[in-house]
Motif scaffolding. Structure first.
Motif, PDB file in Angstrom:
ATOM      1  N   ALA A 182       0.816  -1.210   0.000  1.00 38.59           N
ATOM      2  CA  ALA A 182       0.000   0.000   0.000  1.00 38.59           C
ATOM      3  C   ALA A 182       0.856   1.270   0.000  1.00 38.59           C
ATOM      4  O   ALA A 182       0.538   2.234  -0.692  1.00 38.59           O
ATOM      5  N   LEU A 183       1.935   1.283   0.768  1.00 39.52           N
ATOM      6  CA  LEU A 183       2.717   2.501   0.944  1.00 39.52           C
ATOM      7  C   LEU A 183       3.894   2.641  -0.013  1.00 39.52           C
ATOM      8  O   LEU A 183       4.414   3.735  -0.191  1.00 39.52           O
ATOM      9  N   LYS A 184       4.364   1.530  -0.558  1.00 41.18           N
ATOM     10  CA  LYS A 184       5.547   1.518  -1.438  1.00 41.18           C
ATOM     11  C   LYS A 184       6.707   2.236  -0.739  1.00 41.18           C
ATOM     12  O   LYS A 184       7.071   1.878   0.357  1.00 41.18           O
ATOM     13  N   GLY A 185       7.272   3.254  -1.372  1.00 41.26           N
ATOM     14  CA  GLY A 185       8.405   3.985  -0.799  1.00 41.26           C
ATOM     15  C   GLY A 185       8.063   4.775   0.450  1.00 41.26           C
ATOM     16  O   GLY A 185       8.946   5.154   1.210  1.00 41.26           O
ATOM     17  N   GLY A 186       6.780   5.024   0.666  1.00 42.39           N
ATOM     18  CA  GLY A 186       6.354   5.735   1.859  1.00 42.39           C
ATOM     19  C   GLY A 186       6.619   4.951   3.137  1.00 42.39           C
ATOM     20  O   GLY A 186       6.610   5.514   4.226  1.00 42.39           O
ATOM     21  N   TRP A 187       6.857   3.645   2.981  1.00 42.73           N
ATOM     22  CA  TRP A 187       7.179   2.802   4.143  1.00 42.73           C
ATOM     23  C   TRP A 187       8.396   3.345   4.866  1.00 42.73           C
ATOM     24  O   TRP A 187       8.474   3.289   6.098  1.00 42.73           O
ATOM     25  N   ILE A 188       9.342   3.883   4.098  1.00 40.62           N
ATOM     26  CA  ILE A 188      10.584   4.387   4.683  1.00 40.62           C
ATOM     27  C   ILE A 188      10.280   5.459   5.728  1.00 40.62           C
ATOM     28  O   ILE A 188      10.932   5.533   6.766  1.00 40.62           O
ATOM     29  N   ALA A 189       9.259   6.271   5.470  1.00 37.00           N
ATOM     30  CA  ALA A 189       8.911   7.354   6.391  1.00 37.00           C
ATOM     31  C   ALA A 189       8.377   6.842   7.724  1.00 37.00           C
ATOM     32  O   ALA A 189       8.495   7.520   8.740  1.00 37.00           O
TER      33      ALA A 189
END
Length: 145
Positions: free
Chosen positions: A38-45
């Motif tokens: 669901a978050l893709k690269g937003g997971w890093i945040a």
């Protein structure tokens, strides 16, 4: 003096045990796959915040890492970033999370005899934990890709 901390500790440790049971069908694996999709690269945040959440519930950096380390590894594999860097964010977050860990705060208040509401202590320490997580995430961005 031990009754209230024992109740809080038992609840938190029960949650941690439920998270790590069940291999691929465990809540940890399901969370890792679902949220990373669901978050893709937003997971890093949110990676370091997840580590902090684990420490908040369990009262331990080690238990947080055991609980959410597999979530972080799965997420890193799914979004294609460096697994070691993602696990480093987990560890940083878990370490920072001890600053708002309810178990540690309750235990410290009990031992010292402080009669301050735990929420007030968390409110004072949370801003430093959040700042630490943001700075660590920004520093780690260079190692993730």
């Amino acid at each position: 003096r031990v009754k209230n901390p024992a109740i809080a500790l038992a609840g938190a440790l029960t949650l941690v045990q439920l998270m790590i049971m069940g291999d691929d069908a465990s809540p940890a694996a399901i969370i890792g796959v679902t949220l990373s999709n669901a978050l893709k690269g937003g997971w890093i945040a949110i990676a370091a915040s997840i580590g902090a959440l684990g420490s908040f519930f369990s009262g331990s950096t080690t238990v947080s890492n055991l609980t959410f380390g597999s979530v972080q590894q799965i997420a890193a594999e799914m979004i294609g970033v460096n697994i070691n860097a993602m696990l480093a964010l987990q560890v940083v977050g878990a370490s920072a999370g001890n600053g708002v860990c309810l178990n540690n705060i309750i235990s410290a208040c009990t031992v010292t005899g402080l009669a301050i509401a735990e929420g007030k202590i968390i409110a004072k320490t949370a801003k430093f934990v959040a700042l630490f997580i943001v700075v660590a995430t920004l520093v780690m961005l260079g190692f993730l890709f």
